[in-house]
Design a protein around this motif. Structure first.
Motif, PDB file in Angstrom:
ATOM      1  N   LEU A  99       0.843  -1.199   0.000  1.00  0.00           N
ATOM      2  CA  LEU A  99       0.000   0.000   0.000  1.00  0.00           C
ATOM      3  C   LEU A  99       0.879   1.249   0.000  1.00  0.00           C
ATOM      4  CD1 LEU A  99      -3.200   0.625   2.009  1.00  0.00           C
ATOM      5  CD2 LEU A  99      -1.370   2.294   2.177  1.00  0.00           C
ATOM      6  N   GLY A 100       1.912   1.240   0.832  1.00  0.00           N
ATOM      7  CA  GLY A 100       2.812   2.390   0.890  1.00  0.00           C
ATOM      8  C   GLY A 100       3.515   2.631  -0.433  1.00  0.00           C
ATOM      9  N   PHE A 101       3.964   1.542  -1.048  1.00  0.00           N
ATOM     10  CA  PHE A 101       4.688   1.673  -2.318  1.00  0.00           C
ATOM     11  C   PHE A 101       3.766   2.207  -3.423  1.00  0.00           C
ATOM     12  CE2 PHE A 101       6.404  -0.386  -6.259  1.00  0.00           C
ATOM     13  CZ  PHE A 101       7.547   0.399  -6.345  1.00  0.00           C
ATOM     14  N   LEU A 160       6.618 -11.988   3.487  1.00  0.00           N
ATOM     15  CA  LEU A 160       7.497 -11.379   4.495  1.00  0.00           C
ATOM     16  C   LEU A 160       8.609 -10.623   3.773  1.00  0.00           C
ATOM     17  CD1 LEU A 160       8.180 -11.091   7.513  1.00  0.00           C
ATOM     18  CD2 LEU A 160       9.521 -13.177   7.333  1.00  0.00           C
ATOM     19  N   GLY A 161       9.130 -11.252   2.724  1.00  0.00           N
ATOM     20  CA  GLY A 161      10.104 -10.561   1.881  1.00  0.00           C
ATOM     21  C   GLY A 161       9.482  -9.313   1.288  1.00  0.00           C
ATOM     22  N   TRP A 166       8.995  -3.836  -0.370  1.00  0.00           N
ATOM     23  CA  TRP A 166       8.172  -2.730  -0.879  1.00  0.00           C
ATOM     24  C   TRP A 166       8.240  -1.512   0.024  1.00  0.00           C
ATOM     25  CZ3 TRP A 166       8.228  -3.846  -5.486  1.00  0.00           C
ATOM     26  CH2 TRP A 166       7.983  -5.143  -5.941  1.00  0.00           C
ATOM     27  N   ARG A 167       8.473  -1.739   1.328  1.00  0.00           N
ATOM     28  CA  ARG A 167       8.654  -0.582   2.212  1.00  0.00           C
ATOM     29  C   ARG A 167       9.959   0.117   1.842  1.00  0.00           C
ATOM     30  NH1 ARG A 167       5.023   2.048   4.116  1.00  0.00           N
ATOM     31  NH2 ARG A 167       4.043   0.303   5.171  1.00  0.00           N
ATOM     32  N   GLY A 168      10.969  -0.692   1.598  1.00  0.00           N
ATOM     33  CA  GLY A 168      12.247  -0.107   1.185  1.00  0.00           C
ATOM     34  C   GLY A 168      12.116   0.611  -0.142  1.00  0.00           C
ATOM     35  N   ALA A 169      11.406  -0.004  -1.070  1.00  0.00           N
ATOM     36  CA  ALA A 169      11.228   0.599  -2.396  1.00  0.00           C
ATOM     37  C   ALA A 169      10.469   1.913  -2.286  1.00  0.00           C
ATOM     38  CB  ALA A 169      10.494  -0.375  -3.314  1.00  0.00           C
ATOM     39  N   THR A 361       3.101   9.414   2.079  1.00  0.00           N
ATOM     40  CA  THR A 361       4.255   9.425   2.969  1.00  0.00           C
ATOM     41  C   THR A 361       4.913   8.058   2.938  1.00  0.00           C
ATOM     42  OG1 THR A 361       3.112   8.616   4.918  1.00  0.00           O
ATOM     43  CG2 THR A 361       3.028  10.978   4.523  1.00  0.00           C
ATOM     44  N   ASN A 362       6.150   8.049   3.340  1.00  0.00           N
ATOM     45  CA  ASN A 362       6.931   6.826   3.317  1.00  0.00           C
ATOM     46  C   ASN A 362       6.369   5.756   4.259  1.00  0.00           C
ATOM     47  OD1 ASN A 362       9.165   5.181   2.755  1.00  0.00           O
ATOM     48  ND2 ASN A 362       9.989   5.788   4.738  1.00  0.00           N
ATOM     49  N   SER A 363       5.683   6.199   5.310  1.00  0.00           N
ATOM     50  CA  SER A 363       5.242   5.228   6.314  1.00  0.00           C
ATOM     51  C   SER A 363       3.779   4.827   6.143  1.00  0.00           C
ATOM     52  CB  SER A 363       5.446   5.807   7.713  1.00  0.00           C
ATOM     53  OG  SER A 363       4.573   6.910   7.873  1.00  0.00           O
ATOM     54  N   LEU A 364       3.136   5.309   5.074  1.00  0.00           N
ATOM     55  CA  LEU A 364       1.703   5.016   4.892  1.00  0.00           C
ATOM     56  C   LEU A 364       1.480   3.500   4.837  1.00  0.00           C
ATOM     57  CD1 LEU A 364      -0.971   6.567   4.442  1.00  0.00           C
ATOM     58  CD2 LEU A 364      -0.660   6.177   2.008  1.00  0.00           C
ATOM     59  N   GLY A 365       0.549   3.025   5.645  1.00  0.00           N
ATOM     60  CA  GLY A 365       0.204   1.602   5.616  1.00  0.00           C
ATOM     61  C   GLY A 365       1.011   0.739   6.555  1.00  0.00           C
ATOM     62  N   THR A 366       1.901   1.371   7.338  1.00  0.00           N
ATOM     63  CA  THR A 366       2.703   0.578   8.275  1.00  0.00           C
ATOM     64  C   THR A 366       1.784  -0.171   9.246  1.00  0.00           C
ATOM     65  OG1 THR A 366       4.433   2.229   8.131  1.00  0.00           O
ATOM     66  CG2 THR A 366       4.556   0.688   9.973  1.00  0.00           C
ATOM     67  N   LEU A 367       2.031  -1.466   9.430  1.00  0.00           N
ATOM     68  CA  LEU A 367       1.262  -2.352  10.309  1.00  0.00           C
ATOM     69  C   LEU A 367      -0.129  -2.698   9.768  1.00  0.00           C
ATOM     70  CD1 LEU A 367       2.034  -1.362  14.013  1.00  0.00           C
ATOM     71  CD2 LEU A 367       2.996  -3.189  12.625  1.00  0.00           C
ATOM     72  N   ASP A 368      -0.468  -2.159   8.595  1.00  0.00           N
ATOM     73  CA  ASP A 368      -1.795  -2.457   8.041  1.00  0.00           C
ATOM     74  C   ASP A 368      -1.992  -3.957   7.839  1.00  0.00           C
ATOM     75  OD1 ASP A 368      -2.698   0.067   8.071  1.00  0.00           O
ATOM     76  OD2 ASP A 368      -2.987   0.275   5.899  1.00  0.00           O
TER      77      ASP A 368
END
Ligand SMILES: Nc1ncnc2c1ncn2[C@@H]1O[C@H](COP(=O)(O)OP(=O)(O)O)[C@@H](O)[C@H]1O
Ligand SMILES: [Mg+2]
Lengths: 440, 252
Positions: A99-101, A160-161, A166-169, A361-368
């Motif tokens: 989602l963040g990517f 998990l990968g 995708w967070r890194g990307a 934002t870079n953190s959008l969707g964290t823990l979703d």
């Protein structure tokens, strides 16, 4: 060839108590009833707590309920897809990062790239952006599915990968910058006063909803008559019709009772040359666009799961993967399709989430991913596979959002919120196990 | 039943191994229309594995499959179904969470003009065929996990006979059935045989074998011991083949 005699419902139910007889006649799922009961309990509990402790019940107000539905949309959309993933005995841990990517790519597209070629605010921008977002989500989902199905890497590992990749990307593509504001039309997809359809539109949706409910009841009865299957008693049909339409009308009344804030009304009035009267102008929000997207997704996914071959195969694979394969179902290709669909819904959810935030934002969707899985599981999706419903997952998302919103309203901090949500997740699954044992 | 012309099915020199185990080792069997061929042998002899090569569940490591004399490629269960091969698996292969009708039509759902699955029609068809196969069957609207062993077996049988198979594979179809239901399956086999189907029947009860089969192929440790005409041998001969792994001629 003799037609087996059909027992009439009356003889079957003679030995049951009145409540069980009522459930049997209306064919209401007791599990659904339990979930709605739990939801109402949470709502009333938070409201009463507010009344008793703070002297003001803030929960059961149009404003809060409207916000609750908007906040549920993003998780709810993804939870419907997670049902398919979990029913087929897989898991997707990557949805939050994906989602963040997607949001980041859409942000870059609509803020940095498209305006250069089309001009700022061009009406094509939001459509192209959405299309790119869901296409990207679908492609990445299909790629995950391919790794899982054809290279037989466990879904847990692949996703998990994906969670990390995708967070890194998402960080790399914009070097961690926040991209805002998004295109003005795009922002409407996130809700807000302008991103809602107003009183008239809401009544239209309400009317349409009631028509669909009646059409389904009539169609269902006609089809049963055609095949001489047992029918629900007529009173039960009327009851279901009234209940269904009643809920739709009540929801419409609630969202229409939530007016635009004064500032927005003034702004709107100035722009349109309307003079605001002394006592103010009452402009209803009505249903928010993201909520309508969630409803549409819920309906489409329910139809997909209960009325199409694809849905039937999803359940079959979950119930017995070998049997599904032996029945000629291409289970590998099905897996690719399921993960592609999950990716599509993640892309869609990404549209809603970044539009609501008015930025990427870079953190959008964290823990979703955790909330999405929890929503599906609270909604009755079994991790053992084969069991789960779309409506359950949406109610599950609503339950979790209600807990969070409720705790914010009464002033609990984030740490306590996490503890409660985690506890409820475990409790819900335990109750589900008890329920299944009871109905075996 | 006279066996003339080309066989309906020929499994030629089939071999398949799992790890180091040769589950099926150069086995050749055939089947003519209107014939019931029994596949016999101890547990682990390789019977199920052999027929799974025909039903598309496994791909043989070596060997040929011919249908009506023509070599065919069966890579998956869909290919087998396309050749009108239907299978009742020993494990039944039912999706426990689905009801009888959904299992019966799994992979071949009836759809309406809009492309949606037509549950009512499928249930009606299921009621019809179950009325014929197992008139006591009533549990149409519950997952098959709620059914008894015999009821589940009748769902699996119904699925194999509903779609007008030409070649029927039955892997221990009466394992979970009582005497009355077993008798009904025996009658069904005779009826299907009379309609000209070829049937591979894996069956442990020697009396049923003597009663239902035209020929019997006996396997031991993955290899074919031999094939005999059932009306030319006694049940003792067949038991001898199963236990000793020798044909009656060799044993005598
Ligand atoms: N999928 C498999 N993987 C490994 N070994 C197998 C598999 N299927 C069958 N086998 C082995 O092949 C042999 C034959 O098994 P099977 O065909 O089931 O015997 P039968 O049906 O005659 O009782 C056994 O030793 C069994 O353990
Ligand atoms: Mg076997």
């Amino acid at each position: 060839m003799s037609q087996p005699s059909l027992q009439s419902p009356a003889t079957q139910t003679a030995h049951l108590g009145p409540f069980s007889r009522f459930l049997k006649a209306t064919e209401i799922d007791t599990r659904l009833l339990g979930m709605i009961g739990a939801l109402l309990l949470i709502w009333i509990g938070f409201h009463l707590y507010g009344v008793l402790v703070n002297g003001f019940g803030a929960f059961l107000t149009p404003r809060n309920l409207w916000n609750l539905t908007v906040q549920t949309s993003s998780i709810g959309i993804m939870a419907t897809g997670m049902v398919l993933v979990i029913v087929t005995r897989n898991i997707d841990l990557s949805v939050g990062s994906l989602l963040g990517f997607c949001a980041m790519i859409m942000g870059i597209l609509q803020v940095w790239i498209l305006p250069k070629y089309l001009g700022l605010g061009d009406p094509m921008i939001w459509g192209l952006t959405c299309l790119a977002g869901v296409a990207l989500g679908t492609l990445i989902g299909a790629f995950h599915g391919w790794l899982i199905a054809y290279l037989t890497i466990p879904a847990f590992i692949v996703t998990l990968g994906g969670l990390l990749v995708w967070r890194g990307a998402a960080f790399l593509v914009a070097r961690g910058e926040t991209i805002s504001p998004v295109d003005a039309t795009f922002a409407l997809l996130g809700g807000g006063p302008y991103g809602s359809i107003g009183a008239t539109g809401s009544w239209l949706v309400c009317g349409l909803g009631c028509l669909v409910i009646i059409w389904m009841l009539v169609g269902g009865r006609r089809s049963r008559m055609q095949h001489a299957f047992p029918l629900r008693p007529m009173w039960a049909e009327y009851f279901l019709g009234l209940l269904g339409c009643g809920i739709v009308i009540a929801a419409t009344l609630v969202v229409n009772a939530y007016p635009w804030p004064k500032g927005i009304v003034r702004q709107y009035a100035e722009r349109n040359g309307i003079t605001v009267p002394e006592e103010g102008l009452f402009i209803s929000h009505g249903f928010a666009i993201p909520v309508l997207i969630l409803l549409a997704v819920g309906i489409c996914m329910s139809v997909l799961m209960s009325r199409t071959r694809f849905g039937r195969y999803v359940y079959a694979i979950g119930g017995n993967p070998d049997a599904a394969e032996l029945s000629g179902i291409n289970t590998r290709w099905m897996k690719v399709k399921i993960f592609a669909l999950m990716g599509f819904l993640t892309g869609l959810s990404s549209v809603v989430a970044s539009a609501r935030l008015n930025s990427a934002t870079n953190s959008l969707g964290t823990l979703d991913e955790l909330y999405v899985i929890a929503a599906a599981v609270i909604g009755g999706t079994s991790l053992a596979g084969g069991v789960g419903t779309i409506y359950g997952a949406i109610i599950g998302a609503l339950v979790m959002q209600s807990l969070q919103t409720g705790m914010v309203l009464i002033g609990f901090d984030a740490a306590i919120q996490n503890i409660v949500v985690g506890g409820v997740l475990v409790l819900a699954v335990y109750l589900d196990i008890l329920y299944r044992r009871g109905t075996k | 039943m006279a066996r003339t012309g080309t066989p309906l099915v020929e499994l030629r020199d089939i071999s398949i191994s799992f790890g180091g185990i040769k589950a099926v080792d150069h086995v050749t069997v055939d089947l003519y229309p209107g014939e019931v061929v029994g596949l016999l042998g101890h547990n682990g002899a390789g019977k199920s594995t052999l027929i799974k090569c025909l039903s598309g569940a496994y791909k043989a490591d070596a060997g040929e499959i011919l249908i009506n004399g023509k070599p065919v490629d069966i890579n998956n269960p869909r290919d087998a179904r396309a050749h009108n091969i239907e299978t009742i698996y020993q494990t039944l292969a039912l999706a426990d969470n689905l009801d009888a009708a959904s299992n019966l039509f799994l992979g071949r759902e009836l759809v309406n003009s809009m492309g949606f699955v037509d549950d009512s029609s499928m249930e009606a068809e299921t009621r019809k065929i179950m009325g014929r196969l197992n008139p006591n069957f009533r549990k149409f609207n519950v997952p098959v996990s709620a059914l008894s062993g015999g009821q589940r077996q009748s769902v699996a049988i119904a699925r194999a006979v509903y779609f007008n198979a030409k070649i029927l594979i039955m892997d221990e179809p009466t394992a979970a059935l009582g005497p009355h239901e077993t008798q009904m399956v025996a009658e069904l086999i005779q009826e299907l045989k009379a309609q000209g189907l070829g049937i591979f029947l894996i069956e442990h009860d020697i009396h049923n074998v003597m009663k239902l089969c035209d020929r019997a192929s006996v396997m031991k440790n993955g290899q074919l011991v031999g094939t005999v005409n059932v009306n030319e041998v006694t049940d003792e001969d067949i038991l001898g083949m199963i236990i000793l792994g020798k044909t009656p001629a060799q044993a005598a």
